[in-house]
Design a protein around this motif. Structure first.
Motif, PDB file in Angstrom:
ATOM      1  N   SER A 170     -27.848 -31.686  41.666  1.00  0.00           N
ATOM      2  CA  SER A 170     -26.873 -32.539  40.762  1.00  0.00           C
ATOM      3  C   SER A 170     -27.300 -32.259  39.223  1.00  0.00           C
ATOM      4  N   THR A 171     -26.665 -32.417  38.508  1.00  0.00           N
ATOM      5  CA  THR A 171     -27.169 -32.528  36.962  1.00  0.00           C
ATOM      6  C   THR A 171     -27.358 -34.001  36.809  1.00  0.00           C
ATOM      7  N   LYS A 172     -28.070 -34.115  35.706  1.00  0.00           N
ATOM      8  CA  LYS A 172     -28.251 -35.447  35.203  1.00  0.00           C
ATOM      9  C   LYS A 172     -27.095 -35.813  34.501  1.00  0.00           C
ATOM     10  N   SER A 173     -27.085 -37.137  34.195  1.00  0.00           N
ATOM     11  CA  SER A 173     -25.827 -37.675  33.508  1.00  0.00           C
ATOM     12  C   SER A 173     -25.911 -37.594  31.952  1.00  0.00           C
ATOM     13  N   ILE A 174     -24.665 -37.161  31.257  1.00  0.00           N
ATOM     14  CA  ILE A 174     -24.628 -37.218  30.071  1.00  0.00           C
ATOM     15  C   ILE A 174     -23.909 -38.024  29.224  1.00  0.00           C
ATOM     16  N   ALA A 175     -23.428 -39.128  30.069  1.00  0.00           N
ATOM     17  CA  ALA A 175     -22.631 -40.226  29.827  1.00  0.00           C
ATOM     18  C   ALA A 175     -22.663 -40.762  28.362  1.00  0.00           C
ATOM     19  N   ASP A 176     -24.165 -40.906  28.106  1.00  0.00           N
ATOM     20  CA  ASP A 176     -24.761 -41.469  27.043  1.00  0.00           C
ATOM     21  C   ASP A 176     -24.735 -40.531  25.770  1.00  0.00           C
ATOM     22  N   MET A 177     -24.326 -39.434  25.640  1.00  0.00           N
ATOM     23  CA  MET A 177     -24.953 -38.395  24.694  1.00  0.00           C
ATOM     24  C   MET A 177     -23.734 -38.681  23.603  1.00  0.00           C
ATOM     25  N   GLU A 178     -23.995 -38.133  22.661  1.00  0.00           N
ATOM     26  CA  GLU A 178     -23.081 -37.967  21.569  1.00  0.00           C
ATOM     27  C   GLU A 178     -21.927 -36.974  21.530  1.00  0.00           C
ATOM     28  N   GLY A 179     -20.709 -37.419  21.374  1.00  0.00           N
ATOM     29  CA  GLY A 179     -19.507 -36.579  21.543  1.00  0.00           C
ATOM     30  C   GLY A 179     -18.875 -36.810  23.116  1.00  0.00           C
ATOM     31  N   PHE A 180     -19.619 -37.451  23.894  1.00  0.00           N
ATOM     32  CA  PHE A 180     -18.976 -37.553  25.288  1.00  0.00           C
ATOM     33  C   PHE A 180     -17.757 -38.406  25.163  1.00  0.00           C
ATOM     34  N   PRO A 181     -17.603 -39.448  24.740  1.00  0.00           N
ATOM     35  CA  PRO A 181     -16.284 -39.965  24.426  1.00  0.00           C
ATOM     36  C   PRO A 181     -15.062 -39.239  24.222  1.00  0.00           C
ATOM     37  N   SER A 182     -15.130 -38.298  23.138  1.00  0.00           N
ATOM     38  CA  SER A 182     -13.955 -37.572  22.640  1.00  0.00           C
ATOM     39  C   SER A 182     -13.870 -36.420  23.513  1.00  0.00           C
ATOM     40  N   ALA A 183     -14.970 -35.912  24.281  1.00  0.00           N
ATOM     41  CA  ALA A 183     -14.642 -34.953  25.107  1.00  0.00           C
ATOM     42  C   ALA A 183     -14.086 -35.407  26.324  1.00  0.00           C
ATOM     43  N   LYS A 184     -14.289 -36.784  26.999  1.00  0.00           N
ATOM     44  CA  LYS A 184     -13.720 -37.217  27.928  1.00  0.00           C
ATOM     45  C   LYS A 184     -12.134 -37.407  27.497  1.00  0.00           C
ATOM     46  N   LYS A 185     -11.836 -38.007  26.376  1.00  0.00           N
ATOM     47  CA  LYS A 185     -10.562 -38.051  26.108  1.00  0.00           C
ATOM     48  C   LYS A 185      -9.832 -36.998  26.093  1.00  0.00           C
ATOM     49  N   LEU A 186     -10.355 -35.790  25.752  1.00  0.00           N
ATOM     50  CA  LEU A 186      -9.471 -34.538  25.757  1.00  0.00           C
ATOM     51  C   LEU A 186      -9.360 -34.030  27.324  1.00  0.00           C
ATOM     52  N   ASP A 269     -19.190 -37.704  35.093  1.00  0.00           N
ATOM     53  CA  ASP A 269     -20.491 -37.589  34.359  1.00  0.00           C
ATOM     54  C   ASP A 269     -21.612 -36.420  34.635  1.00  0.00           C
ATOM     55  N   VAL A 270     -21.490 -36.242  36.128  1.00  0.00           N
ATOM     56  CA  VAL A 270     -22.453 -35.316  36.629  1.00  0.00           C
ATOM     57  C   VAL A 270     -21.766 -34.263  37.482  1.00  0.00           C
ATOM     58  N   VAL A 271     -22.356 -33.100  37.866  1.00  0.00           N
ATOM     59  CA  VAL A 271     -21.887 -31.905  38.732  1.00  0.00           C
ATOM     60  C   VAL A 271     -22.597 -31.761  39.881  1.00  0.00           C
ATOM     61  N   GLN A 272     -22.170 -31.611  41.125  1.00  0.00           N
ATOM     62  CA  GLN A 272     -22.673 -31.260  42.161  1.00  0.00           C
ATOM     63  C   GLN A 272     -22.704 -29.730  42.216  1.00  0.00           C
ATOM     64  N   SER A 273     -23.821 -28.969  42.580  1.00  0.00           N
ATOM     65  CA  SER A 273     -23.964 -27.662  42.336  1.00  0.00           C
ATOM     66  C   SER A 273     -23.041 -26.920  43.516  1.00  0.00           C
ATOM     67  N   GLY A 274     -22.759 -27.431  44.631  1.00  0.00           N
ATOM     68  CA  GLY A 274     -22.255 -26.904  45.748  1.00  0.00           C
ATOM     69  C   GLY A 274     -20.608 -27.093  45.571  1.00  0.00           C
ATOM     70  N   GLU A 275     -20.027 -27.680  44.804  1.00  0.00           N
ATOM     71  CA  GLU A 275     -18.659 -27.753  44.612  1.00  0.00           C
ATOM     72  C   GLU A 275     -17.831 -26.526  44.322  1.00  0.00           C
ATOM     73  N   GLY A 276     -16.465 -26.633  44.568  1.00  0.00           N
ATOM     74  CA  GLY A 276     -15.611 -25.409  44.191  1.00  0.00           C
ATOM     75  C   GLY A 276     -15.589 -24.416  45.300  1.00  0.00           C
ATOM     76  N   VAL A 277     -16.581 -24.138  46.235  1.00  0.00           N
ATOM     77  CA  VAL A 277     -16.471 -23.180  47.283  1.00  0.00           C
ATOM     78  C   VAL A 277     -15.352 -23.326  48.179  1.00  0.00           C
TER      79      VAL A 277
END
Length: 354
Positions: A170-186, A269-277
């Motif tokens: 899985s990926t690291k959390s990016i919830a505390d990065m700049e731009g995350f709130p506006s992207a989450k809103k969209l 906030d994070v993504v599992q690499s095996g999803e979507g199959v």
């Protein structure tokens, strides 16, 4: 100056009228709609679960059903257009995960603003869609083979790159990065209407259905989609740019995969690499239930939305009825079979009525 001679009378003695000028009854117009069978099926599913589960018809439950349907419907719309154009995309489900992974990992490793990663993800995802279309048109191989290869490559890349960069699946959390709130809103916001929480994916879904319907029914590109789905050689003979049309359809699938991927990322906030199959089959089934022909040349974007709605009602209806979710796949297969038979029956009735 002599008067022009009147046109010769028909040899059979009958009055011939241009069929394009013939008036069609509202009932015949209704029966000719490709989504009619799916609408009947959706009403049947709604009534069934309304009787089987009291909580199914509550406003909060309907909000949950619409959210489940929208996550499928966003991808079912471009998949339906691609099927009308006579092709499949078996990489659509994994491409959603790939898009989310690219946004997350690029943002975390290369920049301090998530919007940069989102932009890079859009370019890469569109490039993958163009690759599918280019390989299909240049090699003349079936879309099943081309996109199956892309599906397997993306599945391996998703897992390999994620473990290489993050050290886990899985990926690291990016919830505390700049731009995350506006992207989450969209991409992943929620608003309340009448006490019911609705996800922004519902708006994305409605907007995409409206745009796709306008393209199919009101633009030259829509005519090209039906033409290449009905027969590529015949379409090419009358001047339709078959290659550009098919590449454009695959890029449409990629664009919607990007939207779905960003929703996936900014919801959790994070993504599992095996999803979507396996999701690619759900998108295709939703389009088929909505009236799209597997052979191409027939279908609608609205039908794909109804097909996704049937999926949403079934998946959540089983939960509200407190049934064993193991039976979900059985209902899925039964719905696919019944919808296909119903659509075939309606088309025969329409052809017989002409």
């Amino acid at each position: 100056m002599s008067a022009a001679a009147p046109p010769p009378a028909p040899a059979d003695g009958l009055d011939h009228v241009d069929e394009r000028l013939l008036r069609t009854s509202p009932m015949k117009k209704l029966l000719a709609r490709p989504e009619l069978g799916s609408v009947v099926g959706a009403l049947a599913v709604f009534v069934f679960f309304s009787l089987a589960a009291d909580s199914f018809v509550r406003a909060a439950s309907l909000g949950t059903v619409l959210y489940a349907a929208s996550t499928i419907g966003i991808m079912a719309v471009p998949v339906a257009l691609l099927m009308i154009g006579g092709e499949f995309d078996l990489s659509a489900g994994v491409l959603v995960t790939s898009s989310a992974l690219i946004s997350s990992m690029f943002s975390y490793q290369m920049t301090a603003n998530v919007w940069v990663g989102v932009g890079v993800s859009l370019l890469v995802t569109l490039a993958i869609g163009a690759f599918n279309g280019f390989m299909l048109t240049r090699t003349k191989l079936p879309s099943f083979i081309i996109t199956l290869g892309t599906f397997l490559m993306l599945t391996g890349l998703n897992l390999g790159f994620t473990k290489l960069i993050s050290g886990t699946v899985s990926t690291k959390s990016i919830a505390d990065m700049e731009g995350f709130p506006s992207a989450k809103k969209l991409f992943a916001s929620t608003w309340t209407v009448g006490g019911v929480e609705l996800k922004v994916t519902i708006l994305w879904w409605i907007g995409l259905v409206a745009v796709a319907t306008w393209i199919l029914l009101r633009t030259r590109f829509g005519n090209w989609i039906f033409a290449v789905g009905g027969g590529s050689d015949a379409a090419r003979a009358v001047g339709v740019p078959v290659f550009k049309t098919k590449i454009g359809l695959y890029m449409g699938v990629a664009f919607c995969a990007w939207i779905s991927g960003q929703h996936l990322l900014f919801s959790f906030d994070v993504v599992q690499s095996g999803e979507g199959v396996g999701n690619e089959l759900i998108y295709i089934i939703a389009a088929v239930i909505g009236g799209c022909l597997i052979t191409g040349g027939y279908g609608s974007a609205i039908g794909s939305a109804v097909g996704a709605l049937i999926f949403g009602m079934t998946s959540k209806g089983i939960v509200y009825a407190e049934w064993n979710p193991d039976w979900f796949k059985f209902f899925l297969g039964a719905m696919l079979l019944l919808a296909t038979l119903l659509n075939a029956w309606i088309r025969k009735r329409v052809e017989a009525a002409k």
